[in-house]
Design a protein around this motif. Structure first.
Motif, mmCIF file in Angstrom:
data_model
loop_
_atom_site.group_PDB
_atom_site.id
_atom_site.type_symbol
_atom_site.label_atom_id
_atom_site.label_comp_id
_atom_site.label_asym_id
_atom_site.label_seq_id
_atom_site.Cartn_x
_atom_site.Cartn_y
_atom_site.Cartn_z
ATOM 1 N N GLY A 26 0.818 -1.205 0.000
ATOM 2 C CA GLY A 26 0.000 0.000 0.000
ATOM 3 C C GLY A 26 0.850 1.252 0.000
ATOM 4 N N THR A 27 0.338 2.294 -0.655
ATOM 5 C CA THR A 27 0.989 3.597 -0.724
ATOM 6 C C THR A 27 -0.084 4.665 -0.597
ATOM 7 N N ALA A 28 0.159 5.696 0.196
ATOM 8 C CA ALA A 28 -0.788 6.801 0.302
ATOM 9 C C ALA A 28 -0.946 7.457 -1.065
ATOM 10 N N ALA A 29 -2.179 7.671 -1.471
ATOM 11 C CA ALA A 29 -2.452 8.291 -2.771
ATOM 12 C C ALA A 29 -2.660 9.794 -2.586
ATOM 13 N N PRO A 30 -2.103 10.619 -3.470
ATOM 14 C CA PRO A 30 -2.274 12.074 -3.362
ATOM 15 C C PRO A 30 -3.744 12.497 -3.416
ATOM 16 N N GLU A 31 -4.571 11.704 -4.116
ATOM 17 C CA GLU A 31 -5.998 12.030 -4.257
ATOM 18 C C GLU A 31 -6.790 11.612 -3.032
ATOM 19 N N GLY A 32 -6.150 10.929 -2.090
ATOM 20 C CA GLY A 32 -6.821 10.420 -0.905
ATOM 21 C C GLY A 32 -6.921 8.908 -0.958
ATOM 22 N N GLY A 33 -6.996 8.284 0.196
ATOM 23 C CA GLY A 33 -7.069 6.838 0.266
ATOM 24 C C GLY A 33 -5.704 6.196 0.118
ATOM 25 N N ILE A 34 -5.721 4.882 -0.060
ATOM 26 C CA ILE A 34 -4.501 4.092 -0.191
ATOM 27 C C ILE A 34 -4.529 3.352 -1.518
ATOM 28 N N ARG A 35 -3.457 3.454 -2.273
ATOM 29 C CA ARG A 35 -3.342 2.688 -3.515
ATOM 30 C C ARG A 35 -2.763 1.328 -3.134
ATOM 31 N N ILE A 36 -3.494 0.249 -3.477
ATOM 32 C CA ILE A 36 -3.042 -1.097 -3.143
ATOM 33 C C ILE A 36 -2.617 -1.828 -4.413
ATOM 34 N N GLU A 37 -1.552 -2.621 -4.269
ATOM 35 C CA GLU A 37 -1.022 -3.390 -5.393
ATOM 36 C C GLU A 37 -0.799 -4.828 -4.948
ATOM 37 N N HIS A 38 -1.082 -5.744 -5.845
ATOM 38 C CA HIS A 38 -0.904 -7.184 -5.600
ATOM 39 C C HIS A 38 -0.790 -7.839 -6.968
ATOM 40 N N PHE A 41 -4.234 -8.993 -8.420
ATOM 41 C CA PHE A 41 -5.366 -8.081 -8.430
ATOM 42 C C PHE A 41 -5.018 -6.826 -9.226
ATOM 43 N N VAL A 42 -6.023 -6.136 -9.701
ATOM 44 C CA VAL A 42 -5.844 -4.848 -10.364
ATOM 45 C C VAL A 42 -5.489 -3.818 -9.294
ATOM 46 N N SER A 43 -4.519 -2.960 -9.557
ATOM 47 C CA SER A 43 -4.164 -1.902 -8.608
ATOM 48 C C SER A 43 -5.269 -0.865 -8.560
ATOM 49 N N VAL A 44 -5.720 -0.538 -7.346
ATOM 50 C CA VAL A 44 -6.805 0.429 -7.160
ATOM 51 C C VAL A 44 -6.533 1.275 -5.918
ATOM 52 N N ARG A 45 -7.319 2.340 -5.788
ATOM 53 C CA ARG A 45 -7.311 3.158 -4.574
ATOM 54 C C ARG A 45 -8.508 2.754 -3.737
ATOM 55 N N VAL A 46 -8.274 2.569 -2.441
ATOM 56 C CA VAL A 46 -9.346 2.166 -1.534
ATOM 57 C C VAL A 46 -9.366 3.114 -0.338
ATOM 58 N N PRO A 47 -10.491 3.179 0.376
ATOM 59 C CA PRO A 47 -10.535 3.998 1.589
ATOM 60 C C PRO A 47 -9.555 3.461 2.639
ATOM 61 N N GLU A 48 -9.044 4.348 3.470
ATOM 62 C CA GLU A 48 -8.054 3.966 4.478
ATOM 63 C C GLU A 48 -8.575 2.915 5.444
ATOM 64 N N TRP A 49 -9.868 2.898 5.743
ATOM 65 C CA TRP A 49 -10.403 1.937 6.708
ATOM 66 C C TRP A 49 -10.265 0.498 6.216
ATOM 67 N N ARG A 50 -10.062 0.273 4.914
ATOM 68 C CA ARG A 50 -9.927 -1.086 4.366
ATOM 69 C C ARG A 50 -8.522 -1.640 4.461
ATOM 70 N N VAL A 51 -7.558 -0.844 4.945
ATOM 71 C CA VAL A 51 -6.150 -1.251 4.944
ATOM 72 C C VAL A 51 -5.599 -1.278 6.368
ATOM 73 N N ALA A 52 -4.861 -2.350 6.688
ATOM 74 C CA ALA A 52 -4.163 -2.466 7.974
ATOM 75 C C ALA A 52 -2.685 -2.704 7.691
ATOM 76 N N VAL A 53 -1.816 -1.967 8.370
ATOM 77 C CA VAL A 53 -0.382 -2.138 8.151
ATOM 78 C C VAL A 53 0.220 -3.157 9.118
ATOM 79 N N GLN A 54 -0.532 -3.539 10.128
ATOM 80 C CA GLN A 54 -0.121 -4.613 11.030
ATOM 81 C C GLN A 54 -1.136 -5.735 10.887
ATOM 82 N N GLU A 55 -0.670 -6.970 10.994
ATOM 83 C CA GLU A 55 -1.572 -8.102 10.842
ATOM 84 C C GLU A 55 -2.682 -8.044 11.887
ATOM 85 N N PRO A 56 -3.947 -8.064 11.445
ATOM 86 C CA PRO A 56 -5.053 -8.066 12.396
ATOM 87 C C PRO A 56 -5.026 -9.339 13.250
#
Length: 76
Positions: A26-38, A41-56
């Motif tokens: 994940g990378t912070a997107a200038p437009e807001g949210g987090i850009r996720i890559e895998h 999967f297709v790379s997309v921007r998602v809301p911050e609440w959908r991303v965790a940087v530590q394993e839940p």
């Protein structure tokens, strides 16, 4: 947020409440949210609440701040 390994929340179907999926970067997107890559999967921007940087602790526990309705994707 610089490029960082993260887990992304996916909502489940009718019988599955959802789950955290590892293996994303994940990378912070200038437009807001987090850009996720895998690679799978297709790379997309998602809301911050959908991303965790530590394993839940519980991979089936929904994230805090998850809205009842609202955007799950913010764009590409």
């Amino acid at each position: 947020m610089h490029k960082q390994r993260c887990w992304v929340w996916f909502r489940g179907g009718l019988s599955d409440g959802g789950h955290w999926k590892p293996g994303f970067v994940g990378t912070a997107a200038p437009e807001g949210g987090i850009r996720i890559e895998h690679p799978s999967f297709v790379s997309v921007r998602v809301p911050e609440w959908r991303v965790a940087v530590q394993e839940p602790g519980d991979l089936s526990q929904a994230p805090r701040g998850m809205p009842q309705s609202g955007p799950w994707l913010l764009g590409t």
